[in-house]
Design a protein around this motif. Sequence first.
Motif, mmCIF file in Angstrom:
data_model
loop_
_atom_site.group_PDB
_atom_site.id
_atom_site.type_symbol
_atom_site.label_atom_id
_atom_site.label_comp_id
_atom_site.label_asym_id
_atom_site.label_seq_id
_atom_site.Cartn_x
_atom_site.Cartn_y
_atom_site.Cartn_z
ATOM 1 N N VAL A 45 0.863 -1.182 0.000
ATOM 2 C CA VAL A 45 0.000 0.000 0.000
ATOM 3 C C VAL A 45 0.898 1.230 0.000
ATOM 4 N N ARG A 46 0.675 2.134 -0.953
ATOM 5 C CA ARG A 46 1.480 3.363 -1.010
ATOM 6 C C ARG A 46 1.075 4.307 0.115
ATOM 7 N N VAL A 47 2.108 4.886 0.766
ATOM 8 C CA VAL A 47 1.879 5.829 1.859
ATOM 9 C C VAL A 47 2.917 6.947 1.819
ATOM 10 N N LEU A 48 2.604 8.008 2.513
ATOM 11 C CA LEU A 48 3.579 9.033 2.865
ATOM 12 C C LEU A 48 3.838 8.818 4.349
ATOM 13 N N ALA A 49 5.095 8.640 4.707
ATOM 14 C CA ALA A 49 5.454 8.342 6.097
ATOM 15 C C ALA A 49 6.186 9.521 6.717
ATOM 16 N N ARG A 50 6.088 9.605 8.037
ATOM 17 C CA ARG A 50 6.797 10.656 8.773
ATOM 18 C C ARG A 50 7.233 10.115 10.127
ATOM 19 N N ILE A 51 8.486 10.364 10.446
ATOM 20 C CA ILE A 51 9.022 10.155 11.789
ATOM 21 C C ILE A 51 9.753 11.441 12.140
ATOM 22 N N ASP A 52 9.277 12.126 13.158
ATOM 23 C CA ASP A 52 9.840 13.408 13.574
ATOM 24 C C ASP A 52 9.927 14.359 12.382
ATOM 25 N N ASP A 53 11.129 14.835 12.016
ATOM 26 C CA ASP A 53 11.266 15.798 10.926
ATOM 27 C C ASP A 53 11.433 15.160 9.556
ATOM 28 N N SER A 54 11.502 13.845 9.508
ATOM 29 C CA SER A 54 11.726 13.145 8.236
ATOM 30 C C SER A 54 10.414 12.672 7.628
ATOM 31 N N ARG A 55 10.233 12.976 6.348
ATOM 32 C CA ARG A 55 9.051 12.540 5.597
ATOM 33 C C ARG A 55 9.531 11.884 4.319
ATOM 34 N N TRP A 56 8.845 10.806 3.919
ATOM 35 C CA TRP A 56 9.240 10.134 2.687
ATOM 36 C C TRP A 56 8.091 9.295 2.137
ATOM 37 N N PRO A 57 8.047 9.149 0.798
ATOM 38 C CA PRO A 57 7.066 8.256 0.188
ATOM 39 C C PRO A 57 7.599 6.828 0.241
ATOM 40 N N THR A 58 6.736 5.889 0.548
ATOM 41 C CA THR A 58 7.142 4.491 0.632
ATOM 42 C C THR A 58 5.900 3.624 0.512
ATOM 43 N N SER A 59 6.026 2.367 0.850
ATOM 44 C CA SER A 59 4.897 1.438 0.843
ATOM 45 C C SER A 59 4.884 0.644 2.134
ATOM 46 N N LEU A 60 3.689 0.272 2.553
ATOM 47 C CA LEU A 60 3.512 -0.679 3.638
ATOM 48 C C LEU A 60 3.421 -2.062 3.012
ATOM 49 N N LEU B 254 3.697 -3.629 7.654
ATOM 50 C CA LEU B 254 5.056 -3.296 8.064
ATOM 51 C C LEU B 254 5.531 -2.094 7.275
ATOM 52 N N LEU B 255 6.125 -1.136 7.975
ATOM 53 C CA LEU B 255 6.668 0.067 7.355
ATOM 54 C C LEU B 255 8.186 -0.030 7.359
ATOM 55 N N PRO B 256 8.814 -0.112 6.169
ATOM 56 C CA PRO B 256 10.278 -0.117 6.137
ATOM 57 C C PRO B 256 10.815 1.272 6.491
ATOM 58 N N VAL B 257 11.857 1.303 7.300
ATOM 59 C CA VAL B 257 12.476 2.575 7.691
ATOM 60 C C VAL B 257 13.908 2.550 7.169
ATOM 61 N N LYS B 258 14.139 3.290 6.091
ATOM 62 C CA LYS B 258 15.445 3.234 5.443
ATOM 63 C C LYS B 258 16.526 3.905 6.276
ATOM 64 N N LYS B 259 17.752 3.559 5.949
ATOM 65 C CA LYS B 259 18.902 3.997 6.734
ATOM 66 C C LYS B 259 18.988 5.516 6.847
ATOM 67 N N SER B 260 18.734 6.225 5.753
ATOM 68 C CA SER B 260 18.856 7.686 5.806
ATOM 69 C C SER B 260 17.887 8.291 6.828
ATOM 70 N N ILE B 261 16.720 7.704 6.974
ATOM 71 C CA ILE B 261 15.738 8.185 7.963
ATOM 72 C C ILE B 261 16.227 7.848 9.366
ATOM 73 N N ARG B 262 16.708 6.625 9.558
ATOM 74 C CA ARG B 262 17.203 6.221 10.880
ATOM 75 C C ARG B 262 18.365 7.093 11.322
ATOM 76 N N VAL B 263 19.280 7.387 10.402
ATOM 77 C CA VAL B 263 20.432 8.233 10.736
ATOM 78 C C VAL B 263 19.967 9.652 11.058
ATOM 79 N N ALA B 264 19.101 10.211 10.214
ATOM 80 C CA ALA B 264 18.622 11.584 10.413
ATOM 81 C C ALA B 264 17.903 11.758 11.748
ATOM 82 N N GLU B 265 17.200 10.721 12.190
ATOM 83 C CA GLU B 265 16.410 10.815 13.417
ATOM 84 C C GLU B 265 17.079 10.134 14.615
ATOM 85 N N GLY B 266 18.301 9.629 14.431
ATOM 86 C CA GLY B 266 19.030 9.014 15.535
ATOM 87 C C GLY B 266 18.378 7.745 16.058
#
Length: 107
Positions: free
Chosen positions: A55-70, A80-92
């Motif tokens: 399912v296509r979604v727009l995801a947000r964790i804190d200040d990071s937003r990105w298009p992805t799929s569940l 399940l929402l995949p959380v890519k490395k760039s998001i994990r690094v940006a948000e610690g």
Amino acid sequence: MATRTSGPTGPRFTFTAALWEYEGKGAWIFVSVPVDESEVIRKLTAGQRNAFGSVRVLARIDDSRWPTSLFYSSASGQFLLPVKKSIRVAEGLEIGSTARVEIALVL
């Protein structure tokens, strides 16, 4: 506790979940959408899901937003929402970290 609101792209869901690592090939990192919200998403997207039940979604964790799929896991009954490395690094975030997640369905 998860909440559901409407947004310009479609229904929005906000929840808190821990990051975890998929044990199979690829070392993907996910957060699991709560069961109740996953059931609502399944009903709202019946007949509209893509490959692998995605399912296509727009995801947000804190200040990071990105298009992805569940992706749906029949084993857990959750999306399940995949959380890519760039998001994990940006948000610690690391595996086991808890994050406040917002997803908006792209219908």
